[in-house]
Structure formats: structure tokens, C-alpha cells
Design a protein around this motif. Structure first.
Motif, PDB file in Angstrom:
ATOM      1  N   ASN A  24       0.803  -1.225   0.000  1.00  0.00           N
ATOM      2  CA  ASN A  24       0.000   0.000   0.000  1.00  0.00           C
ATOM      3  C   ASN A  24       0.835   1.274   0.000  1.00  0.00           C
ATOM      4  OD1 ASN A  24      -2.365  -1.565   0.072  1.00  0.00           O
ATOM      5  ND2 ASN A  24      -2.236  -1.707   2.291  1.00  0.00           N
ATOM      6  N   VAL A  25       1.975   1.242  -0.651  1.00  0.00           N
ATOM      7  CA  VAL A  25       2.794   2.441  -0.844  1.00  0.00           C
ATOM      8  C   VAL A  25       3.048   2.550  -2.347  1.00  0.00           C
ATOM      9  CG1 VAL A  25       4.934   3.635  -0.287  1.00  0.00           C
ATOM     10  CG2 VAL A  25       3.857   2.197   1.428  1.00  0.00           C
ATOM     11  N   PRO A  26       2.150   3.250  -3.063  1.00  0.00           N
ATOM     12  CA  PRO A  26       2.280   3.322  -4.522  1.00  0.00           C
ATOM     13  C   PRO A  26       3.249   4.419  -4.966  1.00  0.00           C
ATOM     14  CG  PRO A  26       0.327   4.487  -3.829  1.00  0.00           C
ATOM     15  CD  PRO A  26       0.935   3.880  -2.582  1.00  0.00           C
ATOM     16  N   ALA A  27       3.675   4.299  -6.195  1.00  0.00           N
ATOM     17  CA  ALA A  27       4.460   5.375  -6.804  1.00  0.00           C
ATOM     18  C   ALA A  27       3.505   6.538  -7.075  1.00  0.00           C
ATOM     19  CB  ALA A  27       5.087   4.892  -8.105  1.00  0.00           C
ATOM     20  N   VAL A  28       3.953   7.748  -6.772  1.00  0.00           N
ATOM     21  CA  VAL A  28       3.108   8.928  -6.974  1.00  0.00           C
ATOM     22  C   VAL A  28       3.860   9.967  -7.790  1.00  0.00           C
ATOM     23  CG1 VAL A  28       1.765   8.604  -4.866  1.00  0.00           C
ATOM     24  CG2 VAL A  28       3.817   9.984  -4.793  1.00  0.00           C
ATOM     25  N   ASP A  29       3.109  10.932  -8.272  1.00  0.00           N
ATOM     26  CA  ASP A  29       3.680  12.033  -9.037  1.00  0.00           C
ATOM     27  C   ASP A  29       4.504  12.918  -8.100  1.00  0.00           C
ATOM     28  OD1 ASP A  29       4.202  13.899 -11.004  1.00  0.00           O
ATOM     29  OD2 ASP A  29       2.251  14.865 -10.850  1.00  0.00           O
ATOM     30  N   PRO A  30       5.725  13.262  -8.476  1.00  0.00           N
ATOM     31  CA  PRO A  30       6.550  14.102  -7.590  1.00  0.00           C
ATOM     32  C   PRO A  30       6.010  15.520  -7.419  1.00  0.00           C
ATOM     33  CG  PRO A  30       7.748  13.537  -9.590  1.00  0.00           C
ATOM     34  CD  PRO A  30       6.452  12.818  -9.643  1.00  0.00           C
ATOM     35  N   LYS A  31       4.965  15.879  -8.128  1.00  0.00           N
ATOM     36  CA  LYS A  31       4.369  17.215  -7.992  1.00  0.00           C
ATOM     37  C   LYS A  31       3.158  17.200  -7.063  1.00  0.00           C
ATOM     38  CE  LYS A  31       5.930  18.517 -12.553  1.00  0.00           C
ATOM     39  NZ  LYS A  31       6.458  17.306 -13.098  1.00  0.00           N
ATOM     40  N   GLU A  32       3.020  16.154  -6.280  1.00  0.00           N
ATOM     41  CA  GLU A  32       1.923  16.029  -5.318  1.00  0.00           C
ATOM     42  C   GLU A  32       1.894  17.247  -4.401  1.00  0.00           C
ATOM     43  OE1 GLU A  32      -1.312  14.183  -3.913  1.00  0.00           O
ATOM     44  OE2 GLU A  32      -0.032  13.211  -5.380  1.00  0.00           O
ATOM     45  N   LYS A  33       0.707  17.766  -4.124  1.00  0.00           N
ATOM     46  CA  LYS A  33       0.604  19.013  -3.353  1.00  0.00           C
ATOM     47  C   LYS A  33       0.279  18.807  -1.874  1.00  0.00           C
ATOM     48  CE  LYS A  33       1.236  21.746  -6.815  1.00  0.00           C
ATOM     49  NZ  LYS A  33       2.523  22.324  -7.007  1.00  0.00           N
ATOM     50  N   ASP A  34      -0.502  17.820  -1.539  1.00  0.00           N
ATOM     51  CA  ASP A  34      -0.991  17.709  -0.164  1.00  0.00           C
ATOM     52  C   ASP A  34      -0.215  16.685   0.669  1.00  0.00           C
ATOM     53  OD1 ASP A  34      -1.918  15.613  -1.684  1.00  0.00           O
ATOM     54  OD2 ASP A  34      -3.844  15.484  -0.652  1.00  0.00           O
ATOM     55  N   ALA A  35       1.103  16.742   0.585  1.00  0.00           N
ATOM     56  CA  ALA A  35       1.927  15.820   1.358  1.00  0.00           C
ATOM     57  C   ALA A  35       3.262  16.465   1.690  1.00  0.00           C
ATOM     58  CB  ALA A  35       2.145  14.526   0.575  1.00  0.00           C
ATOM     59  N   VAL A  36       3.906  15.927   2.711  1.00  0.00           N
ATOM     60  CA  VAL A  36       5.253  16.348   3.075  1.00  0.00           C
ATOM     61  C   VAL A  36       6.218  15.401   2.378  1.00  0.00           C
ATOM     62  CG1 VAL A  36       6.888  16.524   4.985  1.00  0.00           C
ATOM     63  CG2 VAL A  36       4.523  17.230   5.309  1.00  0.00           C
ATOM     64  N   PHE A  37       7.221  15.956   1.723  1.00  0.00           N
ATOM     65  CA  PHE A  37       8.213  15.136   1.039  1.00  0.00           C
ATOM     66  C   PHE A  37       9.409  14.915   1.955  1.00  0.00           C
ATOM     67  CE2 PHE A  37       5.678  16.665  -2.410  1.00  0.00           C
ATOM     68  CZ  PHE A  37       5.675  15.607  -3.305  1.00  0.00           C
ATOM     69  N   VAL A  38       9.783  13.655   2.124  1.00  0.00           N
ATOM     70  CA  VAL A  38      10.955  13.299   2.912  1.00  0.00           C
ATOM     71  C   VAL A  38      11.962  12.681   1.950  1.00  0.00           C
ATOM     72  CG1 VAL A  38      11.856  11.926   4.817  1.00  0.00           C
ATOM     73  CG2 VAL A  38       9.578  12.936   4.985  1.00  0.00           C
ATOM     74  N   ASP A  39      13.079  13.361   1.775  1.00  0.00           N
ATOM     75  CA  ASP A  39      14.123  12.942   0.854  1.00  0.00           C
ATOM     76  C   ASP A  39      15.100  12.037   1.595  1.00  0.00           C
ATOM     77  OD1 ASP A  39      16.016  12.679  -1.113  1.00  0.00           O
ATOM     78  OD2 ASP A  39      16.194  14.827  -1.512  1.00  0.00           O
ATOM     79  N   LEU A  40      15.094  10.749   1.259  1.00  0.00           N
ATOM     80  CA  LEU A  40      15.941   9.770   1.939  1.00  0.00           C
ATOM     81  C   LEU A  40      17.279   9.555   1.242  1.00  0.00           C
ATOM     82  CD1 LEU A  40      13.269   7.050   2.802  1.00  0.00           C
ATOM     83  CD2 LEU A  40      14.112   8.907   4.235  1.00  0.00           C
ATOM     84  N   ARG A  41      17.514  10.266   0.165  1.00  0.00           N
ATOM     85  CA  ARG A  41      18.783  10.121  -0.556  1.00  0.00           C
ATOM     86  C   ARG A  41      19.907  10.721   0.279  1.00  0.00           C
ATOM     87  NH1 ARG A  41      17.584  13.319  -5.797  1.00  0.00           N
ATOM     88  NH2 ARG A  41      16.730  14.695  -4.211  1.00  0.00           N
ATOM     89  N   ASP A  42      21.132  10.284   0.003  1.00  0.00           N
ATOM     90  CA  ASP A  42      22.250  10.854   0.754  1.00  0.00           C
ATOM     91  C   ASP A  42      22.456  12.316   0.348  1.00  0.00           C
ATOM     92  OD1 ASP A  42      23.789  10.890  -1.594  1.00  0.00           O
ATOM     93  OD2 ASP A  42      24.773   9.009  -1.126  1.00  0.00           O
ATOM     94  N   TYR A  43      23.234  13.024   1.130  1.00  0.00           N
ATOM     95  CA  TYR A  43      23.380  14.461   0.939  1.00  0.00           C
ATOM     96  C   TYR A  43      23.943  14.831  -0.425  1.00  0.00           C
ATOM     97  CZ  TYR A  43      22.356  15.032   5.889  1.00  0.00           C
ATOM     98  OH  TYR A  43      21.747  15.014   7.105  1.00  0.00           O
ATOM     99  N   GLN A  44      24.860  14.038  -0.955  1.00  0.00           N
ATOM    100  CA  GLN A  44      25.438  14.351  -2.266  1.00  0.00           C
ATOM    101  C   GLN A  44      24.404  14.219  -3.373  1.00  0.00           C
ATOM    102  OE1 GLN A  44      28.749  11.687  -2.420  1.00  0.00           O
ATOM    103  NE2 GLN A  44      30.122  13.139  -1.430  1.00  0.00           N
ATOM    104  N   ASP A  45      23.603  13.155  -3.350  1.00  0.00           N
ATOM    105  CA  ASP A  45      22.568  12.976  -4.370  1.00  0.00           C
ATOM    106  C   ASP A  45      21.523  14.073  -4.298  1.00  0.00           C
ATOM    107  OD1 ASP A  45      23.771  10.718  -5.336  1.00  0.00           O
ATOM    108  OD2 ASP A  45      22.438   9.317  -4.289  1.00  0.00           O
ATOM    109  N   SER A  46      21.116  14.423  -3.090  1.00  0.00           N
ATOM    110  CA  SER A  46      20.084  15.454  -2.964  1.00  0.00           C
ATOM    111  C   SER A  46      20.629  16.839  -3.295  1.00  0.00           C
ATOM    112  CB  SER A  46      19.468  15.442  -1.570  1.00  0.00           C
ATOM    113  OG  SER A  46      20.438  15.703  -0.598  1.00  0.00           O
ATOM    114  N   ALA A  47      21.912  17.067  -3.109  1.00  0.00           N
ATOM    115  CA  ALA A  47      22.510  18.358  -3.479  1.00  0.00           C
ATOM    116  C   ALA A  47      22.676  18.471  -4.999  1.00  0.00           C
ATOM    117  CB  ALA A  47      23.853  18.543  -2.795  1.00  0.00           C
TER     118      ALA A  47
END
Length: 108
Positions: A24-47
Motif C-alpha cells: 500500500n505504498v504506490p508510486a506517486v507524481d513528484p508534484k503532489e501538493k498535499d503531502a510532506v516530502f521526505v528525501d531519503l537520498r544521501d546528501y550528495q545525491d540530494s545536493a
């Protein structure tokens, strides 16, 4: 014999937590508006490929900074399936509502 069973259970649990998809954790559009995004990538990837407005907490630090995540619907940003599965399981364990995920790679 008992030691072999304990070691086998350890590896089965390790495999399950990392590689078996979370229900019950589907792939969603990254432009979703009504949610908090938690970026689990390491700092280099997210930078290198930033996601504006996301809370950046790499998987290795998720337990330490779990209290910094607001109690709202969450969309996970991960660079691979292992990060997504690990993060979704841990967030659900702590009572968060994981709405979905998006996988970002170097080409996206």
C-alpha cells in the motif's frame, strides 16, 4: 543447530526489510501538493538533484531525526528501491502515513 537457525533468521529479516516491497505504498507524481516530502537520498545525491521543499534526512539518520518530520501524509523520495523500502517500513513503524514514493535517479 540453534546457532544456524538464529543466523538464518537474521539474514531473512535483513533481506525482508530491504528488498521486499512495502504494501500500500504506490508510486506517486513528484508534484503532489498535499503531502510532506521526505528525501531519503544521501546528501550528495540530494545536493546534485535537489527537490525543493523536501525534508532531507538520509536513511542512515532517519531514526535520529524522526521527530523533525511533521505528522502529515508523507511522500518518500529515494534513489533506489532499498532506500524506499527501508524508509517506508521505518516511517510506518513510527506511525506515519506514507502516501507514496518517487524514485529519482541521476538521469531524472
Amino acid at each position: 543447530m540453534l546457532t544456524g537457525i538464529i543466523i538464518s533468521l537474521f539474514f531473512v529479516t535483513l533481506y525482508f526489510n530491504r528488498y521486499v516491497p512495502v504494501r500500500n505504498v504506490p508510486a506517486v507524481d513528484p508534484k503532489e501538493k498535499d503531502a510532506v516530502f521526505v528525501d531519503l537520498r544521501d546528501y550528495q545525491d540530494s545536493a546534485n538533484n535537489p527537490f525543493i521543499g523536501a525534508i532531507n534526512i538520509p536513511c542512515g539518520y532517519l531514526k535520529r531525526y524522526i521527530k523533525e518530520i511533521p505528522d502529515q501524509q508523507i511522500v518518500i523520495i529515494a534513489s533506489n528501491e532499498v532506500e524506499k523500502n527501508f524508509g517506508a517500513r521505518l516511517l510506518k513503524k513510527y506511525g506515519f502515513n506514507v502516501k507514496g514514493y518517487t524514485i529519482t535517479g541521476p538521469s531524472q
